[in-house]
Design a protein around this motif. Sequence first.
Motif, PDB file in Angstrom:
ATOM      1  N   ASN A 170      19.790 -39.243 -17.437  1.00  0.00           N
ATOM      2  CA  ASN A 170      20.381 -38.817 -16.164  1.00  0.00           C
ATOM      3  C   ASN A 170      20.640 -40.027 -15.271  1.00  0.00           C
ATOM      4  N   GLY A 171      19.659 -40.927 -15.171  1.00  0.00           N
ATOM      5  CA  GLY A 171      19.817 -42.113 -14.345  1.00  0.00           C
ATOM      6  C   GLY A 171      20.928 -43.018 -14.843  1.00  0.00           C
ATOM      7  N   LYS A 172      21.008 -43.194 -16.157  1.00  0.00           N
ATOM      8  CA  LYS A 172      22.073 -44.028 -16.723  1.00  0.00           C
ATOM      9  C   LYS A 172      23.440 -43.398 -16.479  1.00  0.00           C
ATOM     10  N   LEU A 173      23.542 -42.099 -16.734  1.00  0.00           N
ATOM     11  CA  LEU A 173      24.830 -41.434 -16.559  1.00  0.00           C
ATOM     12  C   LEU A 173      25.259 -41.412 -15.095  1.00  0.00           C
ATOM     13  N   SER A 174      24.317 -41.264 -14.184  1.00  0.00           N
ATOM     14  CA  SER A 174      24.663 -41.318 -12.758  1.00  0.00           C
ATOM     15  C   SER A 174      25.251 -42.679 -12.405  1.00  0.00           C
ATOM     16  N   ALA A 175      24.647 -43.743 -12.947  1.00  0.00           N
ATOM     17  CA  ALA A 175      25.167 -45.089 -12.687  1.00  0.00           C
ATOM     18  C   ALA A 175      26.554 -45.270 -13.296  1.00  0.00           C
ATOM     19  N   LEU A 176      26.740 -44.803 -14.515  1.00  0.00           N
ATOM     20  CA  LEU A 176      28.046 -44.926 -15.169  1.00  0.00           C
ATOM     21  C   LEU A 176      29.103 -44.086 -14.463  1.00  0.00           C
ATOM     22  N   ALA A 177      28.714 -42.885 -14.018  1.00  0.00           N
ATOM     23  CA  ALA A 177      29.651 -42.032 -13.287  1.00  0.00           C
ATOM     24  C   ALA A 177      30.056 -42.694 -11.975  1.00  0.00           C
ATOM     25  N   ALA A 178      29.083 -43.289 -11.295  1.00  0.00           N
ATOM     26  CA  ALA A 178      29.382 -43.971 -10.033  1.00  0.00           C
ATOM     27  C   ALA A 178      30.341 -45.131 -10.259  1.00  0.00           C
ATOM     28  N   TRP A 179      30.080 -45.936 -11.272  1.00  0.00           N
ATOM     29  CA  TRP A 179      30.957 -47.060 -11.608  1.00  0.00           C
ATOM     30  C   TRP A 179      32.366 -46.553 -11.937  1.00  0.00           C
ATOM     31  N   GLY A 180      32.425 -45.523 -12.798  1.00  0.00           N
ATOM     32  CA  GLY A 180      33.717 -44.985 -13.205  1.00  0.00           C
ATOM     33  C   GLY A 180      34.485 -44.338 -12.073  1.00  0.00           C
ATOM     34  N   SER A 181      33.763 -43.814 -11.079  1.00  0.00           N
ATOM     35  CA  SER A 181      34.452 -43.197  -9.943  1.00  0.00           C
ATOM     36  C   SER A 181      35.274 -44.219  -9.171  1.00  0.00           C
ATOM     37  N   VAL A 182      34.921 -45.490  -9.318  1.00  0.00           N
ATOM     38  CA  VAL A 182      35.669 -46.565  -8.662  1.00  0.00           C
ATOM     39  C   VAL A 182      36.802 -47.059  -9.566  1.00  0.00           C
ATOM     40  N   VAL A 183      36.444 -47.457 -10.810  1.00  0.00           N
ATOM     41  CA  VAL A 183      37.441 -48.135 -11.646  1.00  0.00           C
ATOM     42  C   VAL A 183      38.484 -47.176 -12.213  1.00  0.00           C
ATOM     43  N   THR A 184      38.167 -45.883 -12.327  1.00  0.00           N
ATOM     44  CA  THR A 184      39.183 -44.937 -12.822  1.00  0.00           C
ATOM     45  C   THR A 184      40.114 -44.460 -11.713  1.00  0.00           C
ATOM     46  N   ARG A 185      39.844 -44.890 -10.489  1.00  0.00           N
ATOM     47  CA  ARG A 185      40.707 -44.492  -9.375  1.00  0.00           C
ATOM     48  C   ARG A 185      41.295 -45.704  -8.659  1.00  0.00           C
ATOM     49  N   GLY A 186      41.459 -46.791  -9.426  1.00  0.00           N
ATOM     50  CA  GLY A 186      42.203 -47.939  -8.905  1.00  0.00           C
ATOM     51  C   GLY A 186      41.375 -49.110  -8.449  1.00  0.00           C
ATOM     52  N   GLY A 187      40.055 -48.955  -8.360  1.00  0.00           N
ATOM     53  CA  GLY A 187      39.227 -50.069  -7.921  1.00  0.00           C
ATOM     54  C   GLY A 187      38.957 -51.050  -9.044  1.00  0.00           C
ATOM     55  N   ASP A 188      38.665 -52.309  -8.690  1.00  0.00           N
ATOM     56  CA  ASP A 188      38.351 -53.293  -9.724  1.00  0.00           C
ATOM     57  C   ASP A 188      36.842 -53.368  -9.931  1.00  0.00           C
ATOM     58  N   GLU A 189      36.412 -54.214 -10.849  1.00  0.00           N
ATOM     59  CA  GLU A 189      34.989 -54.282 -11.186  1.00  0.00           C
ATOM     60  C   GLU A 189      34.153 -54.849 -10.048  1.00  0.00           C
ATOM     61  N   ASN A 190      34.709 -55.723  -9.253  1.00  0.00           N
ATOM     62  CA  ASN A 190      33.961 -56.224  -8.096  1.00  0.00           C
ATOM     63  C   ASN A 190      33.667 -55.095  -7.113  1.00  0.00           C
TER      64      ASN A 190
ATOM     65  N   ASP B 180      27.996 -33.220   4.670  1.00  0.00           N
ATOM     66  CA  ASP B 180      29.402 -33.119   4.253  1.00  0.00           C
ATOM     67  C   ASP B 180      29.691 -34.060   3.076  1.00  0.00           C
ATOM     68  N   ILE B 181      28.909 -33.927   2.047  1.00  0.00           N
ATOM     69  CA  ILE B 181      29.043 -34.776   0.850  1.00  0.00           C
ATOM     70  C   ILE B 181      29.994 -34.095  -0.131  1.00  0.00           C
ATOM     71  N   ARG B 182      31.133 -34.730  -0.383  1.00  0.00           N
ATOM     72  CA  ARG B 182      32.174 -34.162  -1.261  1.00  0.00           C
ATOM     73  C   ARG B 182      32.515 -35.065  -2.435  1.00  0.00           C
ATOM     74  N   ASP B 183      32.380 -36.371  -2.243  1.00  0.00           N
ATOM     75  CA  ASP B 183      32.886 -37.322  -3.226  1.00  0.00           C
ATOM     76  C   ASP B 183      31.927 -38.514  -3.286  1.00  0.00           C
ATOM     77  N   TRP B 184      32.116 -39.362  -4.292  1.00  0.00           N
ATOM     78  CA  TRP B 184      31.215 -40.485  -4.493  1.00  0.00           C
ATOM     79  C   TRP B 184      31.116 -41.428  -3.289  1.00  0.00           C
TER      80      TRP B 184
END
Length: 342
Positions: A163-183, A139-143
């Motif tokens: 691909n590996g770099k973009l996956s890491a950047l996408a994962a990071w952005g999935s947090v900070v673009t939805r209200g999470g901080d860098e920590n 049941d994988i829907r979101d990061w």
Amino acid sequence: MKPRLFADAAALAAIAVAAALLLAHNLDGSGKATLLNVSYDPTRELYSAINPGFVAAYAKETGRTVAVKQSHGGSSRQARAVIAGEQDADVVTLGLPSDIDGLVKRGLVAADWARRLPNRAVPYTSTIVFVVRTGNPKDIRDWPDLVRKGVEVVTPDPKSSGNGKLSALAAWGSVVTRGGDENAARTYLGALFAHATGFNAGARGAANTFAVERIGDVHLTWENEAQREVAASDGTLQVVYPPVSILAEPSVALVDAKVAKDGKRDAAEAYLQYLFGDAAQETIASLGYRPSKPEVLARHADRLPKITLFPVTAIARDWADAQARFFAEDGIIDTVYRPHSQ
């Protein structure tokens, strides 16, 4: 007079030898001028489909015959191979603009490479999506679902693979673009890497790990690679689009240092321009890449659905800053990344 004649003969012989060497270097066994396109890992099928159309169009327009050879591997690894002289590229078609910027720093590509072609030298865009087993048993829907207990993730090495770099950047952005901080983003990225089954050098190796070896529960991959993977799976795999992902901008450039000395600039420039024409753009869309021409993209909306894509500027100043901030020595990735390659 005799010494002058001998000197002239020697000079003519040297010129003839140099010309023969140049001709041999620029021609394949059939006498065709040959271009080498050094590309990133999953574009084998793309350029195999595009190249014959370019060859035919170039011959019709110029009366000259050209052949195009391909080389594929992890995007950053391919860029390093060009820098080291291991790949004698005439053009590069790489997964990240920052990989081409690395060639600029070594004097191999002109600093204005992105201004020479339409759409800042980006013939198509893409993104990172999920491939799961049919029925999506985890049941994988979101990061956040990727770091649940018991979920095994397949993703390529962020040190060698676009691909590996973009996956890491996408994962990071999935947090900070939805209200999470860098920590929170750093904690999440570390957890994601802890769930990785291993780090293949490139996208196609990761696809084989997941689809052929049947390792892992979810594969983070290019959208086009996901479509190819699912089509080849005989119904055993499916694509999941997360609610948000990164806007990937694979870029293309002339290797000026190479074509300037080999006399292939015209053919190499024509090849890159061809990628932005209607014929190549249709091929690009048909193989799961998002063409730069909006009208072509619209015709393929059924296979390229709308998704919220954040630009690199949501997480860094630009691609060069993202490279330095995340992937340089002692960057963010080094603080959370523990390679265990397959």
